[in-house]
Scaffold this active site. Structure first.
Site, PDB file in Angstrom:
ATOM      1  N   HIS A 398     -46.278 -72.812 -87.380  1.00 49.36           N
ATOM      2  CA  HIS A 398     -45.726 -71.715 -86.129  1.00 49.36           C
ATOM      3  C   HIS A 398     -47.010 -71.741 -85.317  1.00 49.36           C
ATOM      4  O   HIS A 398     -46.657 -71.856 -83.941  1.00 49.36           O
ATOM      5  CB  HIS A 398     -45.515 -70.581 -87.038  1.00 49.36           C
ATOM      6  CG  HIS A 398     -45.229 -69.439 -86.078  1.00 49.36           C
ATOM      7  ND1 HIS A 398     -46.237 -68.646 -85.545  1.00 49.36           N
ATOM      8  CD2 HIS A 398     -44.104 -69.071 -85.296  1.00 49.36           C
ATOM      9  CE1 HIS A 398     -45.756 -67.779 -84.658  1.00 49.36           C
ATOM     10  NE2 HIS A 398     -44.298 -67.892 -84.384  1.00 49.36           N
ATOM     11  N   ARG A 494     -35.527 -73.166 -79.798  1.00 54.06           N
ATOM     12  CA  ARG A 494     -35.619 -72.164 -81.171  1.00 54.06           C
ATOM     13  C   ARG A 494     -35.376 -70.698 -80.840  1.00 54.06           C
ATOM     14  O   ARG A 494     -36.408 -70.117 -80.519  1.00 54.06           O
ATOM     15  CB  ARG A 494     -37.122 -72.404 -81.659  1.00 54.06           C
ATOM     16  CG  ARG A 494     -37.422 -73.901 -82.293  1.00 54.06           C
ATOM     17  CD  ARG A 494     -38.682 -73.723 -82.712  1.00 54.06           C
ATOM     18  NE  ARG A 494     -39.178 -75.019 -83.584  1.00 54.06           N
ATOM     19  CZ  ARG A 494     -39.929 -75.986 -82.874  1.00 54.06           C
ATOM     20  NH1 ARG A 494     -40.408 -76.102 -81.669  1.00 54.06           N
ATOM     21  NH2 ARG A 494     -40.248 -77.140 -83.802  1.00 54.06           N
ATOM     22  N   ARG A 541     -30.647 -73.899 -80.618  1.00 50.10           N
ATOM     23  CA  ARG A 541     -30.475 -74.059 -82.279  1.00 50.10           C
ATOM     24  C   ARG A 541     -30.135 -72.634 -82.797  1.00 50.10           C
ATOM     25  O   ARG A 541     -30.808 -71.554 -82.403  1.00 50.10           O
ATOM     26  CB  ARG A 541     -31.585 -74.427 -82.701  1.00 50.10           C
ATOM     27  CG  ARG A 541     -31.693 -74.946 -84.149  1.00 50.10           C
ATOM     28  CD  ARG A 541     -32.867 -75.616 -84.685  1.00 50.10           C
ATOM     29  NE  ARG A 541     -33.918 -74.487 -84.879  1.00 50.10           N
ATOM     30  CZ  ARG A 541     -35.269 -74.873 -85.173  1.00 50.10           C
ATOM     31  NH1 ARG A 541     -35.510 -76.303 -85.585  1.00 50.10           N
ATOM     32  NH2 ARG A 541     -36.192 -73.953 -85.436  1.00 50.10           N
ATOM     33  N   GLU A 637     -32.279 -83.490 -90.164  1.00 44.12           N
ATOM     34  CA  GLU A 637     -33.808 -83.158 -90.579  1.00 44.12           C
ATOM     35  C   GLU A 637     -33.841 -83.041 -92.296  1.00 44.12           C
ATOM     36  O   GLU A 637     -34.879 -82.759 -92.600  1.00 44.12           O
ATOM     37  CB  GLU A 637     -34.502 -81.838 -90.010  1.00 44.12           C
ATOM     38  CG  GLU A 637     -33.400 -80.527 -90.009  1.00 44.12           C
ATOM     39  CD  GLU A 637     -34.068 -79.548 -89.349  1.00 44.12           C
ATOM     40  OE1 GLU A 637     -34.933 -79.339 -88.821  1.00 44.12           O
ATOM     41  OE2 GLU A 637     -33.126 -78.455 -89.130  1.00 44.12           O
ATOM     42  N   GLY A 659     -35.161 -83.748 -86.339  1.00 47.69           N
ATOM     43  CA  GLY A 659     -36.224 -82.778 -86.488  1.00 47.69           C
ATOM     44  C   GLY A 659     -37.013 -83.345 -87.257  1.00 47.69           C
ATOM     45  O   GLY A 659     -36.946 -83.045 -88.896  1.00 47.69           O
ATOM     46  N   THR A 660     -37.947 -84.170 -86.802  1.00 49.16           N
ATOM     47  CA  THR A 660     -38.816 -85.128 -87.766  1.00 49.16           C
ATOM     48  C   THR A 660     -40.050 -84.131 -88.679  1.00 49.16           C
ATOM     49  O   THR A 660     -40.508 -84.492 -89.699  1.00 49.16           O
ATOM     50  CB  THR A 660     -39.549 -85.977 -86.928  1.00 49.16           C
ATOM     51  OG1 THR A 660     -39.983 -85.389 -85.743  1.00 49.16           O
ATOM     52  CG2 THR A 660     -38.626 -87.268 -86.628  1.00 49.16           C
ATOM     53  N   ASN A 661     -40.097 -83.094 -87.971  1.00 52.14           N
ATOM     54  CA  ASN A 661     -41.005 -82.279 -88.757  1.00 52.14           C
ATOM     55  C   ASN A 661     -40.686 -81.950 -90.236  1.00 52.14           C
ATOM     56  O   ASN A 661     -41.328 -81.884 -91.038  1.00 52.14           O
ATOM     57  CB  ASN A 661     -41.172 -80.749 -87.992  1.00 52.14           C
ATOM     58  CG  ASN A 661     -41.503 -80.895 -86.487  1.00 52.14           C
ATOM     59  OD1 ASN A 661     -42.296 -81.637 -86.015  1.00 52.14           O
ATOM     60  ND2 ASN A 661     -41.310 -79.759 -85.764  1.00 52.14           N
ATOM     61  N   CYS A 709     -36.366 -84.003 -81.456  1.00 54.13           N
ATOM     62  CA  CYS A 709     -36.915 -82.770 -81.031  1.00 54.13           C
ATOM     63  C   CYS A 709     -38.027 -82.249 -81.819  1.00 54.13           C
ATOM     64  O   CYS A 709     -38.913 -81.248 -81.700  1.00 54.13           O
ATOM     65  CB  CYS A 709     -36.091 -81.596 -80.831  1.00 54.13           C
ATOM     66  SG  CYS A 709     -35.041 -81.236 -82.416  1.00 54.13           S
TER      67      CYS A 709
END
Ligand code: PEP
Ligand code: MG
Length: 762
Positions: A398, A494, A541, A637, A659-661, A709
């Site tokens: 975050h 987001r 999203r 993701e 959403g690769t995170n 993203c």
């Protein structure tokens, strides 16, 4: 003009020849002249280029076009640049030059040799040749015809809009600028790496060599842990050998690009270099160091037992990686903490340690906010501070995401900042290098990074790419900065940040009958972003905040305590069970669509089965949305959604975005916010790439937009890989847009060019 031939071989070149062979040519020539095994090369000289211009009459024509350009007029400049480039590319190369190039190419090897063709800037006083646009490189060129056209393309690159603009600003006479072209055998190394000719820190006569399988890129980029060898120049023997487990290698990929592949088991733990090769490399290193007078950082490669030295430069670059900071003046400064540089910029200020969100009232403008981990409810405080330092978290936590958007320098994952730093203590934070220094460090201090919004264009109009380059937004106040990048839309908005900044959970609004307030908050926040991107798609999203992020807010006491919130009640799974929460979001979307914001698309996070998409769509239909005529898509993701992508496509998704995170953390079981495993968090893990690759293929088959993203999309190297593998759009952070757009443009051009050449060769 001095009577310089059309071609000069590396062996003939000395550094004084820079006006004929350019910077690249001269430095390769110098390396060859001292006996280093540089891959064979010749240079098409600047004089050859000049003869080409004169004999074809182009010099006059170019002069005519360039004479009257108003370089401040983007459209006119772009048009003139295109005209000149067209003239250069279409002109017939004089036979004498053609013959010289062909003969030299033959001399390099009887059979068609694969070469790299690179522009080499000749103006010594161009302080930054790359800015001048003289850096086109064409790899994997094979055959006479392809070579001749690549040379001509390099010549044309001298007349890019950026280059013309730059020269005009620097006062260069257009009709005197020159360009040389280096034609060099392309080395597809079987093993490769780097070498420091002396110990990079102590300066002892110890040559440090790092090597791995495949191309050197794997070692240079850090994708692999290489073997490590130390050669002691005093005893002329190998002093130390550490063999690493080398899991991946980078190899050439067809006719263009490279790819990361797993190393077969037999070679994973095998020693890359023999003692003989280590000694030989160290000897070449010594030759370079003696010649240049300072320790060198050398890139090398080996093919079929032959060593090649690819590049040699002074070792000063290492010091920077070790934390010299931007101005280099921090050498004497005391480093208090190291972590990950999560948002670029440098700031000095007073430490304020926040252990509880209730304390954020004590934070003042210009302070350095130090906390275990930021929460969405800390955003108001994060807006005020000069920099942010956290104990926990990685590049996608975050704190990192919000800091980048606010343009506030941030260092995350320092482990002990809240224990080591003291309230009121003055520190300097380097958000690029990930370092916190004691006191105010002279020379480093600069304004907040946010001041430097990357411009949409570099003075010569925006770069147009076929792959859309979009931007990620989390807080509406970043919308204007995001739009100023010229991005092709918003690939991820987001919305949890809109709500969580209010310090109340969605559940609180519902329980307290403040539904209208909730909808309005969403409506207003999303509208700001939509208004900043007229006519461009904005993918909004639906809510995706793990339960622990809600904990400290009003209503947070009703949140369930989860053992592992990352795997818990978040994203679409929560919305499908919390009807009201989902309904209120949809209400905001409906009102926006009704108000004419047709460019709003809705993206569902954390989907793992097509049934979730179908159910969400049905619920929306039930609430009166014309679901077949609005844009609904999913984030990929969770590996399940990548694996089942075809079923999602059949279920009617209009787009998908990686959403690769999360995709990385769920594929290789590495908690994205855990600093203990941050070094294992690898976006280029072969399994992650395999999932992405196959999902892109399927989306292409169904003609559905496929995007990314996650944070990985802000890394130019990943962007190159994605374009090579067919992605339709990339959504990056605000600060990364310019470099991603450039990486995308280059990759696209290379692909188009290679395809055209392959066609010609058929
Ligand atoms: C992601 O997972 O890559 C992503 C963009 O979503 P978030 O970081 O919000 O989980
Ligand atoms: Mg995610």
């Amino acid at each position: 003009m001095k009577d310089v031939p059309n071609i000069l071989w590396l062996e003939e070149i000395r550094k004084e020849d820079i006006v004929s062979v350019g910077g690249k040519g001269a430095s390769l020539g110098e390396m060859a002249s001292i006996g280093l095994p540089v891959p064979p090369a010749f240079v098409v000289t600047a004089q050859a280029f000049r003869r080409f211009l004169v004999e074809t009459g182009l010099d006059q024509k170019i002069y005519k076009v360039s004479e009257n350009i108003d370089v401040e007029n983007n459209a006119a400049l772009g048009k003139a640049a295109d005209t000149i480039k067209g003239l250069v590319i279409k002109a017939k190369m004089p036979v004498s030059i053609k013959d010289d190039i062909k003969a030299s190419y033959k001399k390099m090897a009887q059979k068609d040799l694969i070469v790299a063709v690179r522009s080499s800037a000749t103006a010594e006083d161009l302080p930054d040749a790359s800015f001048a646009g003289q850096q086109e490189t064409y790899l994997n060129i094979k055959g006479e015809a392809a070579l001749l056209s690549a040379v001509q393309d390099c010549w044309a690159s001298l007349y890019g809009a950026r280059a013309i603009y730059y020269r005009a600003k620097q006062g260069f006479e257009e009709h005197t600028v020159n360009i040389a072209v280096v034609v060099q055998q392309l080395v597809h190394s079987e093993k490769a790496g780097v070498m420091f000719t002396s110990h990079p820190i102590s300066g002892e006569p110890l040559t440090i060599i790092e090597g791995s399988w495949g191309l050197g890129e794997a070692v240079v980029s850090g994708s692999v842990s290489p073997d490590h060898y130390v050669f002691d120049q005093r005893t002329e023997s190998v002093g130390e050998t550490t063999i690493a487990n080398k899991k991946v290698e980078i190899i050439p990929d067809g006719s263009h690009g490279t790819k990361l592949v797993p190393v077969d088991l037999a070679r994973q733990d095998a020693q890359v270099l023999s003692d003989g090769e280590i000694a030989k490399l160290a000897m070449y290193g010594k030759i370079a160091e003696n010649h240049y007078g300072v320790p060198q950082d050398v890139e090398w490669g080996i093919v079929a037992g032959t060593i090649y030295i690819l590049q040699s430069r002074p070792i000063t670059t290492i010091g920077k990686k070790e934390g010299m900071g931007m101005s280099g003046q921090s050498k004497d400064a005391k480093i208090l903490l190291k972590g990950q540089g999560a948002a670029p910029g440098i700031a000095t200020g007073k430490v304020v340690i926040i252990r509880d969100v209730k304390d954020t009232g004590t934070v003042k403008e210009g302070d350095i906010l130090v906390t275990r981990m930021t929460n969405p409810d800390m955003v108001p405080a994060m807006r005020k501070v000069a920099a942010i330092v956290t104990d926990e978290g990685g590049m996608t936590c975050h704190a990192a995401i919000v800091s980048r958007e606010l343009g506030t320098p941030a260092v995350v994952g320092t482990k002990t900042a809240t224990q080591q730093l003291k309230n009121g203590q003055i520190v300097t934070v380097d958000g690029e290098m990930g370092i916190v220094y004691e006191g105010a460090v002279g020379g480093l201090t600069q304004a907040k990074a946010g001041a430097a919004v990357p411009a949409a264009s570099g003075g010569s109009g925006p770069i147009i790419t076929a792959t859309s380059v979009k931007v990620n937004v989390s807080i509406p106040e970043a919308a204007a900065r995001a739009a100023a990048t010229g991005a092709d839309g918003v690939g991820l908005l987001r919305i949890e940040h809109l709500i969580l900044g209010l310090n109340k959970t969605p559940g609180w609004f519902i329980a307290n009958h403040k539904e209208e307030e909730f909808v309005k908050e969403l409506y207003d926040g999303i509208k700001i972003v939509l208004d900043a991107f007229p006519g461009k798609t904005v993918w909004v999203r639906t809510l995706d905040a793990p339960t622990d992020e809600f904990r400290n807010m009003q209503g947070g006491e009703s949140e369930p305590h989860e053992h592992n919130p990352m795997l818990g009640w978040r994203g679409i799974r929560r919305d499908l069970q919390s009807f009201d929460q989902f309904r209120l979001q949809v209400e905001a979307f409906k009102r926006l669509w009704k108000a004419g914001y047709e460019h709003l698309g809705v993206m569902f996070p954390m989907v793992s089965h097509p049934d979730q998409f179908i159910k969400a769509k049905e619920m929306m239909r039930g609430w009166g949305v014309d679901v077949e005529n609005v844009t609904l898509g999913i984030m990929i993701e969770i590996p399940a959604s990548a694996i089942m992508i075809e079923d999602f496509l059949k279920a009617g998704i209009k787009f998908a975005s990686f959403g690769t995170n999360d995709l990385i953390q769920y594929t290789i079981a590495i908690d994205r916010n855990n600093e203990n495993v941050a070094d294992m968090y690898n976006p280029q893990h072969p399994a992650v790439l395999a999932l992405i690759h196959s999902a892109i293929q399927k989306c292409r088959e169904y003609n559905v937009e496929c995007s990314i993203c996650g944070q990985a999309g802000s890394d130019p190297k990943m962007a190159i890989w994605l374009v090579e593998h067919g992605i339709t759009s990339i959504s990056a952070n605000i600060d990364a847009i310019a470099k991603i757009r450039e990486a995308v443009a280059r990759t696209e051009k290379r692909i188009i060019l290679e395809a055209a050449r392959n066609r010609d060769a058929e």
